[in-house]
Design an enzyme around this catalytic site. Structure first.
Site, PDB file in Angstrom:
ATOM      1  N   GLU A 221      69.690  94.440  55.632  1.00 25.50           N
ATOM      2  CA  GLU A 221      68.920  94.516  56.880  1.00 25.50           C
ATOM      3  C   GLU A 221      69.813  94.255  58.080  1.00 25.50           C
ATOM      4  O   GLU A 221      69.698  94.926  59.114  1.00 25.50           O
ATOM      5  CB  GLU A 221      67.754  93.529  56.871  1.00 25.50           C
ATOM      6  CG  GLU A 221      66.919  93.606  58.143  1.00 25.50           C
ATOM      7  CD  GLU A 221      65.846  92.540  58.252  1.00 25.50           C
ATOM      8  OE1 GLU A 221      65.484  92.180  59.388  1.00 25.50           O
ATOM      9  OE2 GLU A 221      65.362  92.063  57.202  1.00 25.50           O
TER      10      GLU A 221
ATOM     11  N   CYS B 251      54.250  91.853  50.415  1.00 25.42           N
ATOM     12  CA  CYS B 251      53.803  92.029  51.792  1.00 25.42           C
ATOM     13  C   CYS B 251      53.542  93.515  52.024  1.00 25.42           C
ATOM     14  O   CYS B 251      53.818  94.357  51.167  1.00 25.42           O
ATOM     15  CB  CYS B 251      54.864  91.527  52.762  1.00 25.42           C
ATOM     16  SG  CYS B 251      56.431  92.442  52.648  1.00 25.42           S
TER      17      CYS B 251
ATOM     18  N   THR C 225      64.432  89.648  59.886  1.00 26.51           N
ATOM     19  CA  THR C 225      62.998  89.371  59.737  1.00 26.51           C
ATOM     20  C   THR C 225      62.673  88.362  58.650  1.00 26.51           C
ATOM     21  O   THR C 225      61.538  87.884  58.575  1.00 26.51           O
ATOM     22  CB  THR C 225      62.228  90.665  59.429  1.00 26.51           C
ATOM     23  OG1 THR C 225      62.696  91.210  58.187  1.00 26.51           O
ATOM     24  CG2 THR C 225      62.391  91.692  60.538  1.00 26.51           C
TER      25      THR C 225
ATOM     26  N   CYS D 259      59.013  88.155  60.405  1.00 25.78           N
ATOM     27  CA  CYS D 259      57.780  88.886  60.110  1.00 25.78           C
ATOM     28  C   CYS D 259      56.657  87.943  59.705  1.00 25.78           C
ATOM     29  O   CYS D 259      56.881  86.812  59.259  1.00 25.78           O
ATOM     30  CB  CYS D 259      58.035  89.957  59.051  1.00 25.78           C
ATOM     31  SG  CYS D 259      57.861  89.393  57.350  1.00 25.78           S
TER      32      CYS D 259
ATOM     33  N   ASN E  76      64.125  86.339  51.551  1.00 24.73           N
ATOM     34  CA  ASN E  76      62.937  85.532  51.832  1.00 24.73           C
ATOM     35  C   ASN E  76      62.600  84.605  50.672  1.00 24.73           C
ATOM     36  O   ASN E  76      62.093  83.503  50.876  1.00 24.73           O
ATOM     37  CB  ASN E  76      61.756  86.429  52.219  1.00 24.73           C
ATOM     38  CG  ASN E  76      61.141  87.143  51.037  1.00 24.73           C
ATOM     39  OD1 ASN E  76      60.247  86.622  50.374  1.00 24.73           O
ATOM     40  ND2 ASN E  76      61.612  88.354  50.758  1.00 24.73           N
TER      41      ASN E  76
ATOM     42  N   HIS F 155      64.856  97.751  53.866  1.00 21.57           N
ATOM     43  CA  HIS F 155      65.716  96.942  54.733  1.00 21.57           C
ATOM     44  C   HIS F 155      66.242  97.721  55.933  1.00 21.57           C
ATOM     45  O   HIS F 155      66.753  97.124  56.877  1.00 21.57           O
ATOM     46  CB  HIS F 155      66.907  96.409  53.930  1.00 21.57           C
ATOM     47  CG  HIS F 155      66.506  95.806  52.627  1.00 21.57           C
ATOM     48  ND1 HIS F 155      66.519  96.526  51.437  1.00 21.57           N
ATOM     49  CD2 HIS F 155      66.039  94.578  52.319  1.00 21.57           C
ATOM     50  CE1 HIS F 155      66.096  95.742  50.455  1.00 21.57           C
ATOM     51  NE2 HIS F 155      65.801  94.562  50.960  1.00 21.57           N
TER      52      HIS F 155
ATOM     53  N   HIS G 152      73.871  91.091  54.453  1.00 22.38           N
ATOM     54  CA  HIS G 152      72.536  91.511  54.033  1.00 22.38           C
ATOM     55  C   HIS G 152      72.281  92.929  54.549  1.00 22.38           C
ATOM     56  O   HIS G 152      72.630  93.259  55.685  1.00 22.38           O
ATOM     57  CB  HIS G 152      71.478  90.554  54.583  1.00 22.38           C
ATOM     58  CG  HIS G 152      70.117  90.760  54.001  1.00 22.38           C
ATOM     59  ND1 HIS G 152      69.272  91.761  54.446  1.00 22.38           N
ATOM     60  CD2 HIS G 152      69.453  90.121  53.004  1.00 22.38           C
ATOM     61  CE1 HIS G 152      68.142  91.707  53.755  1.00 22.38           C
ATOM     62  NE2 HIS G 152      68.239  90.728  52.870  1.00 22.38           N
TER      63      HIS G 152
ATOM     64  N   SER H 185      67.096  88.211  46.977  1.00 19.56           N
ATOM     65  CA  SER H 185      65.984  88.284  47.927  1.00 19.56           C
ATOM     66  C   SER H 185      66.123  87.187  48.973  1.00 19.56           C
ATOM     67  O   SER H 185      66.009  86.004  48.664  1.00 19.56           O
ATOM     68  CB  SER H 185      64.648  88.147  47.194  1.00 19.56           C
ATOM     69  OG  SER H 185      63.593  87.909  48.106  1.00 19.56           O
TER      70      SER H 185
END
Length: 316
Positions: A126, A12, A168, A198, A228, A74, A124, A226
């Site tokens: 983030e 991304c 996100t 996102c 996502n 992050h 996490h 990861s």
């Protein structure tokens, strides 16, 4: 055996930017440079940057006073930013701009003395960075919930002054259920003006929804840490399609493919296309046909580089 490729997949704009920041910093300032946390959650990417001279650390205390440090995609807490400023470290911030947007929301809520609920996964990076944006000095507080059960257990100080934000990279469907639970328990709760999940996370999940039902198995290229990428695997499985998360083509077990007619392939937002190409090569060696690209939403978003690392500035 058909090979069907999800679109969009892979990198991304935020990941592209973060990796490019590290590469350009190495080009301009030379090795070693320090990166707080893995710049993105992908083993292949991190190993390549490490080979170029990037040193990945968990804490700023591991960074010598005279060295450059990069914050990962992050994001980091205000405490980490303040420590870097106090020590006079040269910093490039590779935080994804969409994560920064969530940070700004949290800071606004804390300035107003509103309590804030973050929907996200405990531990996490983030989440740690976003939680660390909240200033408790105005009398409010921030809470973390992962699921509907957490919502039911949650007690806040003032339900009439309550807001929420989200990590996100979550599952859109799971997050929608948590938001519904929050609105049911706290009818006056306010959310962000625009969805925090996102665009890339949404697009890649939509692509899996489009593809998984027509496949006998899904392979998701991405690292185990990861977020996502894990959500993509879970989504395919929820749709009834067996799915496997793999870091590289060598992890494909031929037994997975036995009797399968259609193999779906996608990649998390931190997985480079070269890994997808390797997966296709291995699948073809195991009897797969030429891959077919499934049409999907086109992405054209690009995030700007820090001024000092822009090509025109470097050339000057």
């Amino acid at each position: 055996m058909q090979i069907r490729l999800a679109n969009p997949r892979g990198f991304c704009a935020g990941v592209d930017r973060a990796i490019e920041i590290v590469n350009r910093a190495l080009d301009v300032f030379g090795a070693p440079i320090y990166v707080r946390h893995e710049v993105v959650h992908n083993k292949f990417v991190v190993d390549n940057l490490r080979n170029r001279g990037a040193i990945f650390v968990d804490e700023l205390g591991e960074v010598p006073d005279d060295k450059l440090v990069i914050f990962s995609a992050h994001g980091v807490s205000q405490a980490v930013q303040n420590e870097a400023a106090r020590r006079g470290l040269k910093v490039f911030d590779a935080t994804c701009p969409l994560v920064t947007k969530v940070h700004m929301e949290v800071m606004r809520y804390s300035r107003d003395g509103r309590e804030c609920i973050l929907i996200g996964h405990h531990g996490h990076p983030e989440v740690e960075g976003t939680m660390g944006q909240y200033d408790h000095s105005n009398g409010g507080d921030i809470y973390l919930v992962e699921d509907e059960a957490d919502v039911q257990k949650l007690e806040v100080k003032d339900p009439s002054r309550l807001s929420f934000v989200t990590q996100t990279t979550l599952s859109m469907d799971d997050t929608a259920r948590v938001i519904d639970a929050l609105r049911a328990k706290f009818p006056q709760i306010e959310g962000p003006r625009k969805d925090d999940i996102c665009y890339a996370t949404q697009n890649r999940q939509d692509a899996v929804k489009q593809l998984a039902g027509d496949c006998d198995i899904m392979l998701v290229v991405g690292s185990p840490n990861s977020s996502n990428s894990n959500r993509l695997r879970e989504l395919a499985e929820r749709m009834g399609t067996p799915a496997y998360l793999i870091d590289e083509a060598a992890q494909i077990d031929p037994a997975w493919l036995y009797g399968k007619k259609a193999i779906g392939v996608t990649a998390g937002a931190s997985a480079p296309e070269v890994l997808v190409a390797d997966v296709i090569k291995r699948l073809k060696a195991l009897g797969g046909e030429e891959p077919v690209e499934v049409s999907g939403r086109e992405e054209s978003i690009v995030f700007s580089m820090p001024k000092e690392l822009r090509i025109d500035a470097v050339e000057l």
